[in-house]
Design an enzyme around this catalytic site. Structure first.
Site, PDB file in Angstrom:
ATOM      1  N   SER A   1     -13.378   4.395  27.572  1.00 31.18           N
ATOM      2  CA  SER A   1     -13.104   3.590  26.947  1.00 31.18           C
ATOM      3  C   SER A   1     -13.832   2.181  27.810  1.00 31.18           C
ATOM      4  O   SER A   1     -13.200   1.805  29.212  1.00 31.18           O
ATOM      5  CB  SER A   1     -11.337   2.754  27.044  1.00 31.18           C
TER       6      SER A   1
ATOM      7  N   ASP B   1      -5.501  -0.359   6.084  1.00 33.80           N
ATOM      8  CA  ASP B   1      -6.599  -0.781   6.554  1.00 33.80           C
ATOM      9  C   ASP B   1      -7.683   0.383   7.388  1.00 33.80           C
ATOM     10  O   ASP B   1      -8.511   0.457   7.058  1.00 33.80           O
ATOM     11  CB  ASP B   1      -5.506  -0.402   8.393  1.00 33.80           C
TER      12      ASP B   1
ATOM     13  N   ASP C   1       0.338  -0.835   0.025  1.00 30.40           N
ATOM     14  CA  ASP C   1       0.233  -0.261  -0.105  1.00 30.40           C
ATOM     15  C   ASP C   1       1.004   0.854   0.108  1.00 30.40           C
ATOM     16  O   ASP C   1       0.713   1.963  -0.711  1.00 30.40           O
ATOM     17  CB  ASP C   1      -0.957   0.165   1.433  1.00 30.40           C
TER      18      ASP C   1
ATOM     19  N   SER D   1      -6.939  -0.371  15.548  1.00 30.63           N
ATOM     20  CA  SER D   1      -6.192   0.561  15.696  1.00 30.63           C
ATOM     21  C   SER D   1      -7.682   1.736  14.276  1.00 30.63           C
ATOM     22  O   SER D   1      -8.057   3.032  14.034  1.00 30.63           O
ATOM     23  CB  SER D   1      -4.772   1.456  15.455  1.00 30.63           C
TER      24      SER D   1
ATOM     25  N   GLY E   1      -3.179  -6.233  19.027  1.00 28.02           N
ATOM     26  CA  GLY E   1      -2.116  -5.813  18.194  1.00 28.02           C
ATOM     27  C   GLY E   1      -2.044  -7.698  18.107  1.00 28.02           C
ATOM     28  O   GLY E   1      -1.409  -8.770  17.462  1.00 28.02           O
TER      29      GLY E   1
HETATM   30  C1  GAF Z   1      -0.388  -2.749   8.031  1.00 28.37           C
HETATM   31  C2  GAF Z   1      -0.580  -1.361   7.407  1.00 28.37           C
HETATM   32  F1  GAF Z   1      -0.683  -0.767   8.430  1.00 28.37           F
HETATM   33  C3  GAF Z   1      -1.092  -1.117   6.233  1.00 28.37           C
HETATM   34  O1  GAF Z   1      -0.737   0.355   5.972  1.00 28.37           O
HETATM   35  C4  GAF Z   1      -0.211  -2.295   5.205  1.00 28.37           C
HETATM   36  O2  GAF Z   1       0.913  -1.669   5.318  1.00 28.37           O
HETATM   37  C5  GAF Z   1       0.200  -3.361   6.314  1.00 28.37           C
HETATM   38  O3  GAF Z   1       0.413  -3.073   7.048  1.00 28.37           O
HETATM   39  C6  GAF Z   1       0.971  -4.740   5.024  1.00 28.37           C
HETATM   40  O4  GAF Z   1       0.712  -4.825   3.959  1.00 28.37           O
HETATM   41  O5  GAF Z   1      -1.329  -3.117   8.586  1.00 28.37           O
END
Ligand code: GAF
Length: 385
Positions: free
Chosen positions: A67, A171, A36, A127, A121
């Site tokens: 929270s 993400d 990405d 997140s 984690g």
């Molecule tokens: C983590 C990062 F947050 C994403 O942006 C991506 O780079 C991923 O690792 C690896 O594909 O989730």
């Protein structure tokens, strides 16, 4: 799973105000790892695990964050908000406020309740779910609407500029824009995407190695820097290669000898992973699950050996799945160095597959892994009661 009605009551009881409630999912990435930030392709799906954010206005100029996971409340003055992260769960909502304020929005006082069941984690983007749910909540309070891709970019900036993790867009994008029963083939250059249907008889089985994953750790940043160093060498020769997205395997044949050996390997992973990701979407479209499985296997090999982004436990989780009935493809998913594997499994075999894989893993490591049979869920939205 989460109970939105109970969450709403919890906010009401604590803050004596009716909340607007938003949900944002975690994600699993089927293929396309560490591509990405190279402006390449990824193919994630949103999952059933999610974060809920409930928000109501306040009249005392305070921003109160609660929270339910940490059973902790923190109060801030809306007129004097922290500008730096402090390695605390509040970094995420505070980052949202900081980025929105930086965009010229006036942020009034509010009460925000948060709750989530995305395992922390584990590489399933807890997140991002937190950022997207909070972003939707705060923007709705201030009466601002951003299109999904723009909202995702703002959330990525929370992570990059406030929290201090140099992640890409995957993400946050999938959390904000996921589509039920589909993965998204996302072009991280222009954020255009194609829906990749997941056949109804295929389950997403997510197997947690229970080895903690963190993108804030040094390994993610090191791998990124190594792959970008290779890109700079190619760009120095032929130009027009600002990102590895623009590079080819032939470039590596020509100039790989000038690269540090690790950089060459990292780049080989990223360039070949881009090709595999586009091919996987085509195979999915054709219903060629054998080819999808083959590409996932090759992706795992590349992630583990060339990118060195796996770990002993994740390699074993993938290996232990290979001869189980119903397996279509297995690989480590997400940022790496721990976390979960994604297994595409024929749905009728999914429950037995999960049980057998868990038993094998426990026998090998003495650790009981969490294994979840999931489906591709929709993206973030407001919940109506
Ligand atoms: C983590 C990062 F947050 C994403 O942006 C991506 O780079 C991923 O690792 C690896 O594909 O989730």
């Amino acid at each position: 799973m989460h109970d939105p009605a109970a969450f709403r009551s919890l906010h009401l009881a604590r803050f004596h105000a009716e909340p607007a409630v938003f949900v944002a999912p975690g994600r699993v990435n089927l293929i396309g790892e560490h591509t990405d930030y190279a402006e390449g392709f990824v193919m994630p799906a949103a999952i059933d695990f999610a974060t809920l954010a409930g928000i109501s206005p306040r009249t005392d100029g305070k921003i109160v964050l609660y929270s339910e996971n940490y059973t902790e409340e923190r109060t801030f003055d809306a007129a004097a908000m922290p500008t730096k992260a402090s390695k605390h769960w509040t970094d995420y909502p505070l980052g949202v406020v900081a980025i929105l304020a930086g965009e010229g929005n006036k942020i009034p006082g509010f009460s925000l309740s948060l709750w989530g069941d995305v395992p922390l984690g584990s590489g399933l983007s807890s997140s991002a779910a937190l950022e997207v749910a909070t972003m939707l909540a705060v923007t709705s309070l201030i009466g601002v609407t951003y299109p999904g891709p723009v909202l995702a970019r703002l959330c990525q900036r929370v992570e990059n500029e406030f929290v201090g993790a140099n992640c890409g867009i995957m993400d946050q994008f999938i959390s904000a824009n996921g589509k039920e029963n589909h993965a998204l083939l996302l072009d991280c250059r222009d954020l255009s995407f194609k829906l990749a249907p997941i056949p109804p008889d295929v389950a997403l089985v997510i197997a947690n190695t229970m080895v903690k994953h963190s993108i804030a750790g040094g390994d993610y940043a090191t791998r990124r820097a190594e792959s970008e160093a290779a890109c700079a060498i190619i760009n120095g020769h032929r130009g027009g290669v600002p990102f590895l997205r623009d590079a080819t395997l032939e470039d590596l044949e020509k100039w790989g000898h000038e690269m540090a050996p690790k950089s060459l390997l990292r780049a080989r992973h990223v360039i070949s992973e881009n090709l595999r990701t586009v091919a996987a979407e085509k195979a999915l479209e054709k219903g060629d699950l054998v080819e999808v499985g083959r590409l996932m296997a090759e992706a795992h090999r590349s992630y583990s050996e060339d990118f060195e982004g796996s770990c002993v436990e994740a390699d074993a989780m993938v290996a232990l799945a290979q001869d189980l009935p119903g397996l279509i493809g297995a690989r480590l998913t997400g940022g790496g160095f721990g976390g979960c594997t994604i297994n595409l499994v024929e749905r009728k075999h999914a429950a037995a597959f999960a049980e057998a894989l868990g038993a094998r893993y426990t026998a090998k490591f003495g650790i009981v892994p969490q294994i979840h049979v999931c489906h591709a869920s929709g993206g973030a939205h407001r919940l109506e009661f």
